[in-house]
Design an enzyme around this catalytic site. Structure first.
Site, short mmCIF file in Angstrom:
data_model
loop_
_atom_site.label_atom_id
_atom_site.label_comp_id
_atom_site.label_asym_id
_atom_site.label_seq_id
_atom_site.Cartn_x
_atom_site.Cartn_y
_atom_site.Cartn_z
N ASP A 131 0.80 -0.77 0.13
CA ASP A 131 -0.04 -0.12 0.34
C ASP A 131 0.87 1.42 0.02
OD1 ASP A 131 -2.38 1.56 0.88
OD2 ASP A 131 -1.69 1.80 2.89
N ASP A 135 0.30 5.35 1.34
CA ASP A 135 0.03 6.09 2.32
C ASP A 135 0.44 5.01 3.56
OD1 ASP A 135 -0.34 8.59 0.62
OD2 ASP A 135 -2.16 7.32 0.23
C1 BG6 Z 1 -5.54 5.94 0.51
C2 BG6 Z 1 -5.20 6.62 1.61
O1 BG6 Z 1 -4.38 6.20 0.28
O2 BG6 Z 1 -5.80 7.16 -0.52
C3 BG6 Z 1 -6.49 8.03 1.77
O3 BG6 Z 1 -5.20 6.42 2.94
C4 BG6 Z 1 -7.28 8.53 0.57
O4 BG6 Z 1 -6.71 8.58 2.91
C5 BG6 Z 1 -6.92 8.14 -0.79
O5 BG6 Z 1 -8.02 9.14 1.11
C6 BG6 Z 1 -7.62 8.38 -2.06
O6 BG6 Z 1 -6.47 9.25 -1.36
P1 BG6 Z 1 -6.30 10.47 -3.15
O7 BG6 Z 1 -5.49 10.92 -3.02
O8 BG6 Z 1 -7.08 9.70 -4.37
O9 BG6 Z 1 -7.45 11.28 -2.45
MG MG Z 2 -2.34 3.22 3.91
#
Ligand code: BG6
Ligand code: MG
Length: 219
Positions: free
Chosen positions: A8, A10
């Protein structure tokens, strides 16, 4: 041992959760309510639109789909503003060493993230080169807890899910990995990620020997 890994993004590879949180907090403030760090826990791993639904529910706000799209866009523009100055310092401790160990051992790895910004951030911090495949929120129809993103990554790696270990920091991400038939390592609190096969606190002081030891208990 495992044939491949999927990470993963984030909260596993990079520490960008604060930027997401600050952007949602800013949106909530604009809408007239407070959004706390504790409430933000529920946002881990879920898509942008699903996250917006969580925020709007907290504020008890009902808006049209068109309005939601506008709000999600505004949040993302703020998030990208925070990302402008992002550099390799957001890479979480121990991650680079562990990736290098995988490469040395000939174990390929891919990215499986819900974020539609993952590829952009990867290019800014210069971490893409070692990844055999990268799948993010732009490549999937369903978001975690659906296993789609991990299944696509496993297919790109030419591996069966049962031979692949997913690293995830969110409960819903672990649900996705387990429903997809993968081995799952939680990165974070054992209490929260109790559905993982095993957990590590961080990649700091984690290495292939440790991994072999952990796998021996579950495989
Ligand atoms: C995930 C995060 O990886 O991505 C979430 O844990 C986030 O917090 C999601 O909302 C979507 O991210 P993005 O960058 O497409 O807005
Ligand atoms: Mg994550």
């Amino acid at each position: 041992m495992i044939a491949a890994c999927i990470f993963d993004f984030d909260g596993v590879v990079v520490d960008t959760a604060d930027y997401h949180y600050l952007s949602w907090k800013r949106l909530a403030a604009q809408l007239g309510f407070e959004f706390t760090e504790k409430q933000n826990e529920a946002m881990k791993g879920i898509s942008r639109m699903d996250s917006l639904d969580v925020v709007l529910e907290i504020g008890d706000i009902k808006v049209s789909h068109k309005e939601k799209l506008k709000m999600a866009h505004v949040k993302n523009e703020w998030y990208k503003e925070y990302l402008q100055s992002v550099d390799s310092s957001v890479i979480l401790p121990g991650v680079v060493n562990f990736l290098e160990e995988l490469t040395a051992e000939g174990i390929p790895y891919a990215l499986g993230s819900a974020s539609r910004n993952a590829k952009f951030v990867m290019s800014k911090i210069g971490i893409e080169s070692g990844f055999a495949a990268v799948f993010d929120g732009n490549d999937t129809v369903k978001s975690k807890p659906d296993p789609e993103v991990f299944l696509k990554a496993a297919a790109a790696l030419n591996q069966e899910p049962k031979d692949v270990l997913v690293f995830e920091d969110s409960y819903k991400g672990i649900v996705a990995a387990k429903d997809g038939g993968f081995l799952a390592c939680g990165v974070g609190e054992k209490d929260i990620l109790h559905n993982a096969d095993f957990t590590i606190q961080t990649f700091e002081n984690f290495n292939l020997n440790e991994l072999r030891f952990m796998l021996a208990q579950v495989q």
